[in-house]
Design a protein around this motif. Structure first.
Motif, PDB file in Angstrom:
ATOM      1  N   UNK B 198       0.788  -1.207  -0.023  1.00 50.07           N
ATOM      2  CA  UNK B 198       0.208   0.296   0.117  1.00 50.07           C
ATOM      3  C   UNK B 198       1.211   1.340  -0.088  1.00 50.07           C
ATOM      4  N   UNK B 297      -2.161  -2.360 -10.036  1.00 43.79           N
ATOM      5  CA  UNK B 297      -2.909  -1.722  -8.932  1.00 43.79           C
ATOM      6  C   UNK B 297      -4.485  -2.370  -8.771  1.00 43.79           C
ATOM      7  N   UNK B 298      -4.403  -1.979  -7.188  1.00 41.77           N
ATOM      8  CA  UNK B 298      -5.854  -3.369  -7.545  1.00 41.77           C
ATOM      9  C   UNK B 298      -6.853  -1.985  -6.577  1.00 41.77           C
ATOM     10  N   UNK B 299      -6.227  -1.425  -5.767  1.00 44.65           N
ATOM     11  CA  UNK B 299      -7.171   0.090  -5.490  1.00 44.65           C
ATOM     12  C   UNK B 299      -6.407   1.323  -5.346  1.00 44.65           C
ATOM     13  N   UNK B 300      -7.087   2.028  -5.633  1.00 41.30           N
ATOM     14  CA  UNK B 300      -6.413   3.532  -6.016  1.00 41.30           C
ATOM     15  C   UNK B 300      -7.997   4.644  -5.473  1.00 41.30           C
ATOM     16  N   UNK B 320      -3.117   0.587  -3.076  1.00 40.44           N
ATOM     17  CA  UNK B 320      -3.097  -1.052  -3.559  1.00 40.44           C
ATOM     18  C   UNK B 320      -2.686  -1.469  -4.358  1.00 40.44           C
ATOM     19  N   UNK B 322      -0.330  -4.963  -5.727  1.00 43.06           N
ATOM     20  CA  UNK B 322       0.159  -6.214  -6.124  1.00 43.06           C
ATOM     21  C   UNK B 322       0.762  -6.824  -7.227  1.00 43.06           C
TER      22      UNK B 322
END
Lengths: 453, 453
Positions: B198, B297-300, B320, B322
């Motif tokens: 993160x 990118x798994x979350x922005x 986030x 990974x």
């Protein structure tokens, strides 16, 4: 301070607090009942003071509150513009006191809307009251207080067109900007325009497991970062083709004159915890926030944003992006250039939808007018020194519309400070600014009537 | 299908539905009561069937459910690993039926966790029941069902170290992966590792009005897009220095062998609405999701993400991110390389904080073992054809830990399909897959006991 303001200041503040307690957030439909409540509050106030023809005018969106006092058709007419809607309070957890429970600390009122614009708009209502009670009103006055400024005044244009006949006036008076300080008064003579866009990227048709699909599927979040990162070059220039074509070139002489406005870069950096100056190469900090256009991401989201971890490749990614514009850019053209450019640079495998939220034209106000002279005289009398004309980086899209539709120039007598944190947590407005504003506004009416004779 | 499975299948499904109704989301503390409920459900089931020493074992996080049946210390022992926790259901609005109200449609069970991993884990409990009731259990069996797989099995390592003595076994059996199809069975012989990070960027010390400050303040959202966009080059290679240093080079001969696995690129693209193939230059789609590492990118998120528009330059921006890893990358080293690289490329005026969420090692399973042979024979008998060994792109970090701490190889008998939409809205699991899985698992015990004799 006039005796009347001094004797009534506690009541003025208590009334303002009642208004600030109404969470009239225009961008979120959830607050529609509060929008109505705030409009009713303003209408009630105008009625109480003795305005005529007070009306909560329905529009396709939030209502405009109108009221007027015509004391003599031969006298000049001042039209006051302001807004009762506010920005959302989030991130709410960063407020030191609840955003809709006004709190006084160190001589400041802390609340969402304290400065932008409830507190500043309310100065006009109290100046009107003071002049009515003391029989010192020297001009006719009209109030036009809207509820959609924070969402681009989307319905005010139609309202003005429909009610043109009622809205005749000689000048528009607005307090929705700032000043340098109580020691160094200033008048806003320029505003940037605004083009507010939203971008939606779609990759795969559903959210995917990043282990099973990662590496073989274009991730819209990664793609969004590529698209946005490419919108500026390493010197901070915006790369959208045609973006700068119509930007006004300010002469070196004018830039030198502007550079004389008092500005403490070290204090600016310290106030915001900035390590160093930032911005477009070849321009000063003040120039970057006034005579140069910008592009900023205002919101970015997609995928899993909660606590912990989720290994997802989302189907969608979103960004809200706004551009501040300067003369002679037009927001319609810039919105179109932006849309075309984004569509052209989106990587393979990604579908894109670009939406225009709203826009506003940049404005420069003439400083050789009777209106400006009257404001100048009012500040000089109230503060004991002449105000400095400055260009503000913000936008009040409606100023260009007033010129276009009503043929009227605006005078922007703002009493907020940069440190007011408008649109941010812990927005505030100085009580001294509020009271000084009322005093200065009254003086504007006096000088304007004298100069118009 | 065996007569016992056939006679009891409706009850099996009804029990599984009860488990699927519990929203045991491990990544969000809000669901802690449901985590406990799911653990209790598993423990109750094991007890009912006749497992001994059933225990809800407390850890520093979510409990591990343990149970065993030792029929003869001289017989081989199979340890079943699975998990009762699930991924969050959001974006919840994209589900056609509520994620925690299991719904049958076209022969599939739709629910969060249907395939990953409640449905697959439950096959083992029902296979155990079937063998107990029919007196066909040929091996000792131990169950270790955890509740933190979706958040990186953060406490399972400590659990295994503490209870090493109780956990002796000959093989680990896991159903938490997929197969090519019911017509083309396959066994997972490789898993990618995972490093989940993160990133938090901080610009100015508070949210700012984008008009007043835009152009002179480094916007952390813009900065985040620059940082992330730079992590891959135009060929899809990851630019973090040292990232590829330890990546296993697969020989051309082995790549040619892998390329023979049935795969329909056009069907793959059509299923996901992809215009064209995507990924690292020089590799096929199957290679990109198995033998090559990734960065997604798994979350922005950051700024204003609600309805409408807010003209804000936020103080913070978050992502986030990974990375899927392949032999012989280690997640600790990759997490460290990532952190150092991000810290080194963050632009002036931005402060950065990089956090490691969790990680897991990549794994390759030997195909010349008794365990693999037993699995192979079980599939061959159940499906009438030999299974294809495939490398999966997902991660089960615990597989490397089992090898390291317990010295045990895992056999990954997954019965999910790519189309199961695990981690996505509308996750499903075929009822036929569920029942075939129970049958194949029973056959594994039979062949394993025979081969170990």
């Amino acid at each position: 301070m006039t005796p009347y303001i001094d004797q009534n200041k506690d009541r003025f503040l208590s009334e303002l607090f009642d208004l600030l307690k109404i969470p009239s957030v225009s961008t979120d439909v959830e607050y529609q009942p509060d929008i109505k409540k705030a409009a009713a509050f303003i209408a009630h106030q105008l009625n109480e003071i003795g305005a005529d023809k007070v009306e909560i005018c329905q529009t396709a969106g939030n209502p405009v509150v109108y009221g007027e006092k015509i004391i003599d058709p031969k006298l000049p007419t001042v039209m006051v513009y302001g807004h009762y809607d506010v920005q959302p309070a989030d991130p709410i957890e960063l407020w030191d006191s609840p955003p809709f429970e006004p709190t006084i600390k160190n001589g400041n009122i802390y609340a969402r809307g304290a400065s932008d614009d409830k507190g500043q708009m309310y100065m006009h209502i109290k100046a009107f009251e003071s002049m009515m009670k003391n029989n010192t009103l020297t001009c006719n006055v009209k109030f036009m207080i809207e509820g959609e400024e924070e969402i681009g005044s989307v319905n005010l244009g139609d309202f003005i067109k429909e009610r043109k006949a009622d809205l005749s006036a000689d000048v528009i008076l607005i307090s929705d900007t700032g000043m340098i300080s109580l020691d160094t008064p200033s008048i806003t003579v320029g505003l940037r325009g605004l083009s507010y866009m939203e971008v939606e990227l779609t990759g795969p048709n559903r959210d995917l497991h990043s282990g099973m699909y990662g590496g073989a599927v274009q991730n819209p979040l990664n793609a969004l970062t590529e698209v946005i990162a490419s919108l500026k070059d390493k010197d901070g220039h915006i790369t959208i083709p045609g973006f700068y074509d119509k930007v006004e070139i300010i002469s070196d002489a004018d830039r030198a004159k502007m550079a004389k406005a008092p500005f403490d870069l070290e204090a600016y950096k310290a106030a915001l915890d900035l390590e160093k100056e930032f911005g477009e190469k070849g321009y000063s900090t003040n120039e970057r926030t006034s005579i140069r256009p910008t592009l900023d991401v205002n919101g970015l989201w997609g995928g899993y944003t909660g606590e912990g971890a989720k290994t997802v490749i989302p189907s969608k990614a979103y960004a809200k992006i706004s551009m501040r514009l300067v003369p002679h850019q037009t927001w319609e053209e810039i919105s179109e250039l932006f849309t075309k450019h984004i569509e052209s640079i989106v990587p393979d495998g990604i579908r894109v939808k670009v939406t225009t939220h709203h826009g506003g034209m940049p404005v420069v106000i003439p400083t050789n007018s009777v209106e400006f002279e009257a404001a100048n005289a009012a500040y000089a009398e109230a503060f004991g020194k002449e105000p400095i004309p400055v260009r503000s980086g913000g936008s009040i899209p409606i100023v260009a519309l007033f010129k276009e539709e009503l043929g009227l120039d605006s005078v922007m007598m703002g009493f907020g400070l940069d440190s007011d944190a408008i649109h941010s947590p812990n927005e505030k407005f100085g009580i001294a600014n509020f009271l000084k504003g009322i005093e200065t506004i009254e003086l504007f009416y006096k000088h304007y009537a004298l100069l118009k004779k």
